[in-house]
Design an enzyme around this catalytic site. Structure first.
Site, PDB file in Angstrom:
ATOM      1  N   ARG A 176      43.527  35.932  40.676  1.00 60.62           N
ATOM      2  CA  ARG A 176      43.788  36.839  39.557  1.00 60.62           C
ATOM      3  C   ARG A 176      44.182  38.226  40.067  1.00 60.62           C
ATOM      4  O   ARG A 176      45.056  38.871  39.496  1.00 60.62           O
ATOM      5  CB  ARG A 176      42.546  36.935  38.661  1.00 60.62           C
ATOM      6  CG  ARG A 176      42.324  35.664  37.851  1.00 60.62           C
ATOM      7  CD  ARG A 176      40.892  35.546  37.354  1.00 60.62           C
ATOM      8  NE  ARG A 176      40.533  36.544  36.386  1.00 60.62           N
ATOM      9  CZ  ARG A 176      39.266  36.886  36.117  1.00 60.62           C
ATOM     10  NH1 ARG A 176      38.275  36.315  36.770  1.00 60.62           N
ATOM     11  NH2 ARG A 176      39.006  37.789  35.215  1.00 60.62           N
ATOM     12  N   ARG A 189      51.090  41.931  30.319  1.00 55.17           N
ATOM     13  CA  ARG A 189      50.812  41.699  31.745  1.00 55.17           C
ATOM     14  C   ARG A 189      52.059  41.367  32.532  1.00 55.17           C
ATOM     15  O   ARG A 189      51.994  41.186  33.749  1.00 55.17           O
ATOM     16  CB  ARG A 189      49.855  40.526  31.900  1.00 55.17           C
ATOM     17  CG  ARG A 189      48.466  40.912  31.535  1.00 55.17           C
ATOM     18  CD  ARG A 189      47.492  39.938  32.086  1.00 55.17           C
ATOM     19  NE  ARG A 189      46.285  40.103  31.321  1.00 55.17           N
ATOM     20  CZ  ARG A 189      45.116  39.652  31.678  1.00 55.17           C
ATOM     21  NH1 ARG A 189      44.977  38.993  32.781  1.00 55.17           N
ATOM     22  NH2 ARG A 189      44.088  39.846  30.926  1.00 55.17           N
ATOM     23  N   LYS A 197      38.034  46.741  31.513  1.00 57.06           N
ATOM     24  CA  LYS A 197      38.926  46.895  30.350  1.00 57.06           C
ATOM     25  C   LYS A 197      38.209  46.553  29.052  1.00 57.06           C
ATOM     26  O   LYS A 197      38.292  47.269  28.071  1.00 57.06           O
ATOM     27  CB  LYS A 197      40.150  45.972  30.478  1.00 57.06           C
ATOM     28  CG  LYS A 197      41.081  46.283  31.615  1.00 57.06           C
ATOM     29  CD  LYS A 197      42.364  45.466  31.512  1.00 57.06           C
ATOM     30  CE  LYS A 197      42.155  43.966  31.658  1.00 57.06           C
ATOM     31  NZ  LYS A 197      41.694  43.547  32.990  1.00 57.06           N
ATOM     32  N   ARG A 254      29.070  38.386  36.650  1.00 57.11           N
ATOM     33  CA  ARG A 254      29.308  38.596  35.216  1.00 57.11           C
ATOM     34  C   ARG A 254      28.893  37.377  34.391  1.00 57.11           C
ATOM     35  O   ARG A 254      29.133  36.237  34.771  1.00 57.11           O
ATOM     36  CB  ARG A 254      30.801  38.865  34.995  1.00 57.11           C
ATOM     37  CG  ARG A 254      31.162  38.960  33.524  1.00 57.11           C
ATOM     38  CD  ARG A 254      32.431  39.708  33.325  1.00 57.11           C
ATOM     39  NE  ARG A 254      33.615  38.898  33.515  1.00 57.11           N
ATOM     40  CZ  ARG A 254      34.839  39.330  33.218  1.00 57.11           C
ATOM     41  NH1 ARG A 254      35.032  40.542  32.738  1.00 57.11           N
ATOM     42  NH2 ARG A 254      35.878  38.548  33.427  1.00 57.11           N
ATOM     43  N   ARG A 306      32.234  32.506  33.392  1.00 56.23           N
ATOM     44  CA  ARG A 306      33.580  32.023  33.097  1.00 56.23           C
ATOM     45  C   ARG A 306      34.120  31.248  34.292  1.00 56.23           C
ATOM     46  O   ARG A 306      33.913  31.621  35.425  1.00 56.23           O
ATOM     47  CB  ARG A 306      34.487  33.231  32.801  1.00 56.23           C
ATOM     48  CG  ARG A 306      34.499  33.619  31.356  1.00 56.23           C
ATOM     49  CD  ARG A 306      35.183  34.939  31.104  1.00 56.23           C
ATOM     50  NE  ARG A 306      36.437  35.138  31.810  1.00 56.23           N
ATOM     51  CZ  ARG A 306      37.187  36.231  31.679  1.00 56.23           C
ATOM     52  NH1 ARG A 306      36.817  37.210  30.876  1.00 56.23           N
ATOM     53  NH2 ARG A 306      38.321  36.351  32.347  1.00 56.23           N
TER      54      ARG A 306
HETATM   55  P1  ADP Z   1      40.766  39.542  33.191  1.00 53.38           P
HETATM   56  O1  ADP Z   1      41.522  40.779  32.826  1.00 53.38           O
HETATM   57  O2  ADP Z   1      39.370  39.838  33.579  1.00 53.38           O
HETATM   58  O3  ADP Z   1      41.527  38.662  34.149  1.00 53.38           O
HETATM   59  P2  ADP Z   1      41.051  38.411  30.492  1.00 53.38           P
HETATM   60  O4  ADP Z   1      39.833  38.076  29.718  1.00 53.38           O
HETATM   61  O5  ADP Z   1      41.866  39.582  30.046  1.00 53.38           O
HETATM   62  O6  ADP Z   1      40.539  38.586  31.986  1.00 53.38           O
HETATM   63  O7  ADP Z   1      42.008  37.135  30.582  1.00 53.38           O
HETATM   64  C1  ADP Z   1      41.534  35.876  30.949  1.00 53.38           C
HETATM   65  C2  ADP Z   1      42.683  34.904  31.125  1.00 53.38           C
HETATM   66  O8  ADP Z   1      43.405  34.779  29.885  1.00 53.38           O
HETATM   67  C3  ADP Z   1      43.735  35.320  32.139  1.00 53.38           C
HETATM   68  O9  ADP Z   1      43.381  34.957  33.455  1.00 53.38           O
HETATM   69  C4  ADP Z   1      44.951  34.543  31.629  1.00 53.38           C
HETATM   70  O10 ADP Z   1      44.869  33.161  31.970  1.00 53.38           O
HETATM   71  C5  ADP Z   1      44.803  34.654  30.120  1.00 53.38           C
HETATM   72  N1  ADP Z   1      45.486  35.856  29.592  1.00 53.38           N
HETATM   73  C6  ADP Z   1      44.914  36.913  28.945  1.00 53.38           C
HETATM   74  N2  ADP Z   1      45.839  37.830  28.600  1.00 53.38           N
HETATM   75  C7  ADP Z   1      47.033  37.347  29.054  1.00 53.38           C
HETATM   76  C8  ADP Z   1      48.374  37.832  29.010  1.00 53.38           C
HETATM   77  N3  ADP Z   1      48.693  38.989  28.436  1.00 53.38           N
HETATM   78  N4  ADP Z   1      49.329  37.046  29.575  1.00 53.38           N
HETATM   79  C9  ADP Z   1      49.055  35.869  30.146  1.00 53.38           C
HETATM   80  N5  ADP Z   1      47.816  35.357  30.233  1.00 53.38           N
HETATM   81  C10 ADP Z   1      46.801  36.077  29.681  1.00 53.38           C
END
Ligand code: ADP
Length: 199
Positions: A166, A88, A13, A122, A155
């Site tokens: 996740r 999400r 993404k 990563r 991370r």
């Molecule tokens: P990925 O899609 O690879 O899991 P992101 O970088 O998009 O990683 O998100 C990392 C973390 O940030 C998520 O695991 C969550 O804890 C938080 N996060 C990001 N976007 C949201 C969202 N829209 N709602 C809730 N938590 C979020």
């Protein structure tokens, strides 16, 4: 144009959205980056959400919606934006509808085995959030970001036990949202099952 980029963790993404952002000249808003910035800057909110993020759990909807609203209100979002990682959950999608229209959902489809392999290797820049991979997208200088020389790190939530969590949350909470956007006829699916394309 308001574009949403959907897909499981590790589906690419961030990479996809940042390339699209450069092509279309529209801001790329990664809610993961917004969350990591709050944590890095040790804000009050950052302290509250660190525990969720490091364990691979979703940050509570009210906090996330607050962060997003603040970002979308910035002048650079007037002509549109590319949203990566939001919404999400169903309450987040409902909140988004209150503050903005959407035009297109790009849905990246990647098998779990590929996600696990990619995320395990990563590396992320602590300073600017740029993404590398220990195997197929190495930085020029080991451990340093090509763009800003920031330190690269793995991370917390890219550890194998957290990746499973996740993926599970994605299936339970986020995937059902696709039906909503499908009914608006806004989804374009992109399938990618190669391990050598960076997330
Ligand atoms: P990925 O899609 O690879 O899991 P992101 O970088 O998009 O990683 O998100 C990392 C973390 O940030 C998520 O695991 C969550 O804890 C938080 N996060 C990001 N976007 C949201 C969202 N829209 N709602 C809730 N938590 C979020």
């Amino acid at each position: 144009m308001k574009i949403l980029v959907f897909g499981p963790p590790g589906s690419g993404k961030g990479t996809y959205a940042s390339r699209l952002s450069a092509k279309l000249g529209m801001p790329h808003i990664s809610t993961g980056d917004l969350v990591r910035d709050e944590i890095k800057n040790q804000t009050e909110m950052g302290k509250r959400i660190n525990d969720y993020s490091s364990r691979g759990l979703l940050v509570p909807d009210n906090v996330m919606c607050q962060l997003l609203q603040k970002r979308i209100a910035q002048p650079d979002c007037k002509g549109g934006f590319i949203l990566d990682g939001f919404p999400r959950t169903i309450p987040q999608a409902q909140e988004l509808e209150k503050i903005s229209t959407t035009d297109l959902v790009i849905n990246l489809q990647v098998p779990d085995a590929v996600v696990i392999e990619r995320l395990g290797a990563r590396l992320t820049c602590r300073n600017c959030g740029a993404i590398y991979n220990e195997r197929f997208l190495k930085p020029r200088t080991p451990g340093r970001c090509d763009k800003c020389t920031g330190q690269l790190y793995q991370r917390e939530d890219d550890r194998p036990s957290v990746i499973q969590q996740r993926l599970e949350l994605y299936r339970q909470q986020t995937q059902p949202l696709l039906e909503h956007y499908a009914s608006k006829n806004q989804i374009r699916n992109i399938t990618n099952n190669q391990t050598d394309v960076p997330p």
